[in-house]
Structures are given as C-alpha cells and as structure tokens.
Design an enzyme around this catalytic site. Structure first.
Site, PDB file in Angstrom:
ATOM      1  N   ASP A 119       0.808  -1.225   0.000  1.00  0.00           N
ATOM      2  CA  ASP A 119       0.000   0.000   0.000  1.00  0.00           C
ATOM      3  C   ASP A 119       0.836   1.267   0.000  1.00  0.00           C
ATOM      4  OD1 ASP A 119       1.117  -0.005   2.499  1.00  0.00           O
ATOM      5  OD2 ASP A 119      -0.693  -0.637   3.536  1.00  0.00           O
ATOM      6  N   GLU A 179      -0.388  -8.991  -1.352  1.00  0.00           N
ATOM      7  CA  GLU A 179      -0.904  -8.405  -0.099  1.00  0.00           C
ATOM      8  C   GLU A 179      -2.116  -7.505  -0.395  1.00  0.00           C
ATOM      9  OE1 GLU A 179       0.857  -5.344   2.766  1.00  0.00           O
ATOM     10  OE2 GLU A 179       1.702  -7.177   3.585  1.00  0.00           O
ATOM     11  N   GLU A 184      -2.016   5.154   3.055  1.00  0.00           N
ATOM     12  CA  GLU A 184      -1.988   3.727   2.708  1.00  0.00           C
ATOM     13  C   GLU A 184      -3.370   3.168   2.364  1.00  0.00           C
ATOM     14  OE1 GLU A 184      -0.323   5.056   5.254  1.00  0.00           O
ATOM     15  OE2 GLU A 184       1.782   4.662   4.774  1.00  0.00           O
ATOM     16  N   HIS A 187       7.317   4.939  12.709  1.00  0.00           N
ATOM     17  CA  HIS A 187       7.650   5.738  11.528  1.00  0.00           C
ATOM     18  C   HIS A 187       6.425   6.250  10.787  1.00  0.00           C
ATOM     19  CE1 HIS A 187       6.518   2.006   9.544  1.00  0.00           C
ATOM     20  NE2 HIS A 187       6.379   2.702   8.440  1.00  0.00           N
ATOM     21  N   ARG A 212       3.280   7.883   9.017  1.00  0.00           N
ATOM     22  CA  ARG A 212       2.913   9.271   8.734  1.00  0.00           C
ATOM     23  C   ARG A 212       1.864   9.793   9.720  1.00  0.00           C
ATOM     24  NH1 ARG A 212       3.580  12.155   3.654  1.00  0.00           N
ATOM     25  NH2 ARG A 212       5.033  10.526   3.129  1.00  0.00           N
ATOM     26  N   HIS A 216      14.165   4.863  11.851  1.00  0.00           N
ATOM     27  CA  HIS A 216      13.866   5.065  10.426  1.00  0.00           C
ATOM     28  C   HIS A 216      14.664   6.277   9.940  1.00  0.00           C
ATOM     29  CE1 HIS A 216      11.348   5.843   6.870  1.00  0.00           C
ATOM     30  NE2 HIS A 216      10.735   4.682   7.077  1.00  0.00           N
TER      31      HIS A 216
HETATM   32  C1  UD1 Z   1       6.935   4.750   3.220  1.00  0.00           C
HETATM   33  C2  UD1 Z   1       5.501   4.394   2.876  1.00  0.00           C
HETATM   34  C3  UD1 Z   1       4.813   3.744   4.080  1.00  0.00           C
HETATM   35  C4  UD1 Z   1       5.642   2.562   4.586  1.00  0.00           C
HETATM   36  C5  UD1 Z   1       7.074   3.005   4.847  1.00  0.00           C
HETATM   37  C6  UD1 Z   1       7.916   1.823   5.232  1.00  0.00           C
HETATM   38  C7  UD1 Z   1       4.316   5.907   1.327  1.00  0.00           C
HETATM   39  C8  UD1 Z   1       3.552   7.161   1.204  1.00  0.00           C
HETATM   40  N1  UD1 Z   1       4.752   5.623   2.567  1.00  0.00           N
HETATM   41  O1  UD1 Z   1       6.887   5.746   4.249  1.00  0.00           O
HETATM   42  O2  UD1 Z   1       3.534   3.290   3.689  1.00  0.00           O
HETATM   43  O3  UD1 Z   1       5.073   2.103   5.804  1.00  0.00           O
HETATM   44  O4  UD1 Z   1       7.612   3.588   3.649  1.00  0.00           O
HETATM   45  O5  UD1 Z   1       9.123   2.221   5.836  1.00  0.00           O
HETATM   46  O6  UD1 Z   1       4.535   5.197   0.381  1.00  0.00           O
HETATM   47  N2  UD1 Z   1      14.613   8.280   3.706  1.00  0.00           N
HETATM   48  C9  UD1 Z   1      15.954   8.220   3.418  1.00  0.00           C
HETATM   49  N3  UD1 Z   1      16.489   7.004   3.022  1.00  0.00           N
HETATM   50  C10 UD1 Z   1      15.749   5.871   2.945  1.00  0.00           C
HETATM   51  C11 UD1 Z   1      14.380   5.938   3.252  1.00  0.00           C
HETATM   52  C12 UD1 Z   1      13.810   7.152   3.616  1.00  0.00           C
HETATM   53  O7  UD1 Z   1      16.647   9.204   3.501  1.00  0.00           O
HETATM   54  O8  UD1 Z   1      16.301   4.812   2.610  1.00  0.00           O
HETATM   55  C13 UD1 Z   1      13.998   9.573   4.118  1.00  0.00           C
HETATM   56  C14 UD1 Z   1      13.895  10.613   3.000  1.00  0.00           C
HETATM   57  O9  UD1 Z   1      14.125  11.876   3.536  1.00  0.00           O
HETATM   58  C15 UD1 Z   1      12.432  10.475   2.566  1.00  0.00           C
HETATM   59  C16 UD1 Z   1      11.773  10.203   3.898  1.00  0.00           C
HETATM   60  O10 UD1 Z   1      12.671   9.336   4.579  1.00  0.00           O
HETATM   61  O11 UD1 Z   1      11.950  11.632   1.947  1.00  0.00           O
HETATM   62  C17 UD1 Z   1      10.401   9.580   3.829  1.00  0.00           C
HETATM   63  O12 UD1 Z   1      10.366   8.490   2.930  1.00  0.00           O
HETATM   64  P1  UD1 Z   1       8.962   8.111   2.222  1.00  0.00           P
HETATM   65  O13 UD1 Z   1       9.182   6.903   1.385  1.00  0.00           O
HETATM   66  O14 UD1 Z   1       8.362   9.302   1.593  1.00  0.00           O
HETATM   67  O15 UD1 Z   1       8.000   7.764   3.436  1.00  0.00           O
HETATM   68  P2  UD1 Z   1       8.097   6.704   4.595  1.00  0.00           P
HETATM   69  O16 UD1 Z   1       7.700   7.427   5.832  1.00  0.00           O
HETATM   70  O17 UD1 Z   1       9.367   5.964   4.572  1.00  0.00           O
HETATM   71  N1  UDP Z   2      12.759  -3.802   9.541  1.00  0.00           N
HETATM   72  C1  UDP Z   2      14.129  -3.975   9.318  1.00  0.00           C
HETATM   73  N2  UDP Z   2      14.997  -3.134   9.959  1.00  0.00           N
HETATM   74  C2  UDP Z   2      14.597  -2.153  10.808  1.00  0.00           C
HETATM   75  C3  UDP Z   2      13.192  -1.989  11.006  1.00  0.00           C
HETATM   76  C4  UDP Z   2      12.305  -2.823  10.344  1.00  0.00           C
HETATM   77  O1  UDP Z   2      14.530  -4.857   8.576  1.00  0.00           O
HETATM   78  O2  UDP Z   2      15.442  -1.442  11.364  1.00  0.00           O
HETATM   79  C5  UDP Z   2      11.819  -4.693   8.838  1.00  0.00           C
HETATM   80  C6  UDP Z   2      10.729  -5.302   9.686  1.00  0.00           C
HETATM   81  O3  UDP Z   2      11.173  -6.505  10.313  1.00  0.00           O
HETATM   82  C7  UDP Z   2       9.632  -5.536   8.661  1.00  0.00           C
HETATM   83  C8  UDP Z   2       9.784  -4.362   7.730  1.00  0.00           C
HETATM   84  O4  UDP Z   2      11.117  -3.879   7.925  1.00  0.00           O
HETATM   85  O5  UDP Z   2       9.847  -6.708   7.901  1.00  0.00           O
HETATM   86  C9  UDP Z   2       8.758  -3.327   8.070  1.00  0.00           C
HETATM   87  O6  UDP Z   2       9.096  -2.124   7.490  1.00  0.00           O
HETATM   88  P1  UDP Z   2       8.507  -0.746   8.008  1.00  0.00           P
HETATM   89  O7  UDP Z   2       8.195  -0.866   9.458  1.00  0.00           O
HETATM   90  O8  UDP Z   2       9.455   0.300   7.560  1.00  0.00           O
HETATM   91  O9  UDP Z   2       7.186  -0.598   7.126  1.00  0.00           O
HETATM   92  P2  UDP Z   2       5.662  -1.074   7.267  1.00  0.00           P
HETATM   93  O10 UDP Z   2       5.657  -2.554   7.414  1.00  0.00           O
HETATM   94  O11 UDP Z   2       5.062  -0.355   8.440  1.00  0.00           O
HETATM   95  O12 UDP Z   2       5.053  -0.603   5.992  1.00  0.00           O
END
Ligand code: UD1
Ligand code: UDP
Length: 390
Positions: free
Chosen positions: A96, A118, A132, A208, A210, A241
C-alpha cells in the site's frame, strides 16, 4: 517466456517481494524483471543486497522530505520508459505504498495487467492510515489478480464486488522472508546489537508512520523515556527510520538515557534476531505486526486502527494508541505481570506458513494457463519460530 515486471520502492515491499522474485526466477515459464523506484534508498538497498537481488532498472526517485506528489509523479514518469522498453506481460506490485499505487497506475495506462501481492487489507476508514488506505483501494481498482494474504483480506475484496475468480489467498510472503533469514542463521551485522546479547530483558520499539508524525510520535518518545527511567534493567532498542520527520521528534526525549539503544535501520537478519530476543515489541509498523506474533512476542501497536486484525483476535497484538500514560501503563503491565505477558506470548501464524510465494507464483502461472490454480492458504496450527531460532 512471459515477462513479469516486479516493481517496488520501499523496505517492506523489498522484504515481502524477495521470495516472490526468487520463485518467479525458478519458474520455467516466467522471466522476472525487477524495477525499483528508489522511493527508499539505503533501507531498500540493504534488503536487495541481503537477498542477492540486482534490479534491472532503478528510477532513483528519492528526494529529501519528498511529498506524495513527488513520489507519484517521479515514479510514473520513470515507469513509462521502463514499460515501453520491457513490454511486460504482467506487472507485480505489493502492499500500500505510493510506489505500489503509482506502478499499478503506470501499468494500467500501458494496458498491462496488474497482480497485487498483499491485496485486500482494509481499516475501512478512507484516510486512516493515510495515504496507505487510499493507495490500497486505488491499487485494487487497477488489479487483475488479487493475491490476498488471509481469508479476511479475501472477504474485504469480495465485499467490494471483486470477482472471486480473481482472488487467491496466498498467506503473507513476509513469513517466507522471515523463515528464510532465520534459517540462514547469519552473524550479527550491526555491532551495536552486541548489547542485546548481554541484556536480561529487551523491549523493541519502532515508529515511523505518517499518522504518528508530530505530537503522537513525541508522546511515544516521552513514554519511552519514562519507561527507561522506571525499568533501568530493561534495554530498550530503537532502530531509527531514516526519515528526518521521525528522527527529529522521536529521538530527543530519549537522548542520553543509558538503557535506550538507538540504532541505524537494521539489516533484516539483525532485525529478525532482535525480534526473537525481545521480551515484547512496541511498534506502529505493519510488517512487524505480522512477524512478531510468529515469533511468539507480545506486540503493543502505537495506532488507533489496524488493517491486520488477525493477531489482535488471536490475543498476541493489542492496539494501544499513542497516549503517553496508556503506553507507559501497557508496557509496565507486561514487564511486571508474568501472567499478562504469558497470555500474549504464544506463537500464532495467522499471516502465513512460509509457502506464500509458491502460491503467488502458482497463481501467476495459472493466469497464463501454465498450471493449476493453487489451493488457498488456510491458517494452520502455530509454529514457534523463536524456539526454532534458539
Ligand atoms: C513509506 C511508505 C509507508 C511505509 C514506509 C515503510 C508511502 C507514502 N509511505 O513511508 O507506507 O510504511 O515507507 O518504511 O509510500 N529516507 C531516506 N532514506 C531511505 C528511506 C527514507 O533518507 O532509505 C527519508 C527521506 O528523507 C524520505 C523520507 O525518509 O523523503 C520519507 O520516505 P517516504 O518513502 O516518503 O516515506 P516513509 O515514511 O518511509
Ligand atoms: N525492519 C528492518 N529493519 C529495521 C526496522 C524494520 O529490517 O530497522 C523490517 C521489519 O522486520 C519488517 C519491515 O522492515 O519486515 C517493516 O518495514 P517498516 O516498518 O518500515 O514498514 P511497514 O511494514 O510499516 O510498511
């Protein structure tokens, strides 16, 4: 050979699609082509490297503090070129995220069918979680083959009028991924986690989402600080995160507390070990809500709703929200009352049996007339992965 484009962008999609990519590669009639949008970077590359996946296309769309429109438009523009070059027979998306929705939309504009791994998770509240719930409803509207992880998610899809012939119940591929890393018994990657081995009790905390940004996440940080002071013998581990919106709010309240260990995002094998070593888990993550029950760990969820009711019904997951006093009370209860802990600490596997990717690949082969329709997943008696890890 049928070309199957597998598109993903974030850590959880990468984890949950890794077993599917392996299964597609092993199929005689299917050729997987992996495309990453790069919505995440370090957190995505970490997973691809663990599972030995080298994407054929990387759209590299990450920008610091990128908004949803940025993620969507950059993904769409990049995917147009990839779809044109690869002319896939099917596009596979997962979950999602905004990458999932954008990839399903790009595929639909190119008139390529979409398989959604999923599929069918719902809270029933359009904006909760945001975005989501919107992303998964929109993705369902664009999907030809709905791969529902549980019977409940199948029911959600049928209630929206989706043809039962287009739905296969597969189990969640996250359990396949978890079993895979657990069985590999890899050495610790992050030296910071050595402290976990010497700790008497460990509480794992992740946040983490939103919907938690701002005050709810600040309350979680303050609750954690109170708990750290109240139970100095407990080690609280907080893999942070990379999102700056998370770090700026969650970390200041716990700074300087000796028994709060803040780490960088953990490699998935370290994360599996840490979950297995924990007394309990406090999280707003979707994936962690699915994994920890398999490991027999009580989970307190820092949210008001969940699209994963199965483990709540089984009694191993409880929704507690982010009220500071409530979080402190609920964690305290599980730390001081062995009966309360034992009641929640039985292993349940409502999300999968480790064969989900096989069913996903079977359903795709069936779509192309290459094999029989796989039998739907039905949750079986629990398997205690923590015991297998020990
Ligand atoms: C995204 C997904 C959320 C999911 C989460 C898993 C959307 C809208 N949100 O949220 O559904 O639960 O991923 O973790 O699709 N960043 C880095 N490096 C990385 C990853 C993130 O720097 O490897 C930082 C960046 O500044 C980026 C911010 O995190 O802009 C947010 O990343 P984004 O993918 O927009 O949203 P998540 O909160 O990670
Ligand atoms: N996870 C990981 N390292 C971390 C935190 C989470 O490998 O430091 C794994 C976790 O076990 C799960 C997945 O990442 O399999 C979940 O990701 P996240 O919580 O970012 O996203 P969500 O599932 O809420 O979309």
């Amino acid at each position: 050979m049928r070309t199957v484009l597998v598109v993903y962008g974030t850590r959880p999609e990468a984890i949950k699609l890794a077993p599917v990519v392996a299964g597609l590669a092993a199929s005689a009639g299917l050729r997987p082509v992996v495309v990453v949008t790069g919505q995440h970077r370090a957190m995505l590359d970490q997973v691809n490297s663990l599972f030995g996946i080298t994407p054929a296309h990387d759209l590299d769309i990450l920008r610091e503090r990128q908004d949803l429109t940025g993620v969507t438009t950059r993904s769409l523009q990049g995917l147009v070129r990839v779809l044109d070059a690869e002319q896939p027979d099917l596009v596979v998306v997962q979950g999602d995220t905004t990458t999932s929705f954008a990839a399903a939309l790009a595929a639909s504009y190119a008139q390529a069918p979409v398989a959604h791994v999923e599929a069918g998770l719902r809270t029933g509240a359009r904006y909760d979680p945001f975005p989501e719930e919107l992303n998964r409803r929109l993705t369902s509207a664009l999907t030809t083959l709905h791969l529902a992880p549980t019977p409940t998610s199948r029911e959600n899809l049928l209630a929206e009028g989706i043809d039962p012939a287009e739905v296969v119940v597969t189990g969640n591929t996250v359990i396949d991924a978890l079993l895979d890393v657990v069985s590999r018994d890899l050495p610790l990657q992050d030296p910071a986690l050595r402290r976990v081995e010497g700790a008497e009790r460990v509480v794992l905390v992740t946040s983490h989402r939103r919907e938690s940004w701002g005050e709810p996440m600040a309350r979680t940080g303050r609750a954690l600080a109170r708990l750290a002071r109240a139970f100095p013998d407990v080690l609280y581990v907080l893999p942070a995160h990379l999102n700056p919106a998370v770090r700026e709010v969650l970390l200041p309240p716990v700074r300087g507390l000796a028994n709060v260990l803040v780490t960088e995002p953990l490699g998935y094998s370290d994360m599996a070990r840490l979950m297995a070593a924990s007394t309990l888990v406090v999280t707003d993550s979707g994936g962690v809500q699915e994994e920890a029950p398999s490991l027999g760990k009580p989970v307190l969820v820092l949210r008001e709703t969940t699209e994963r009711p199965e483990a709540v019904l089984a009694g191993t997951v409880r929704l507690v929200g982010t009220d500071e006093d409530v979080v402190v009370e609920e964690v305290t209860r599980l730390l001081v009352d062995p009966d309360a802990h034992a009641q929640m600490a039985h292993a349940v596997n409502p999300y999968g049996d480790g064969q989900a990717a096989r069913r996903v690949v079977g359903a795709i082969e069936h779509l192309f007339g290459l094999g029989p329709r796989p039998t739907d997943f039905t949750p079986a008696p629990a398997r205690d992965l923590a015991a297998e890890l020990a």
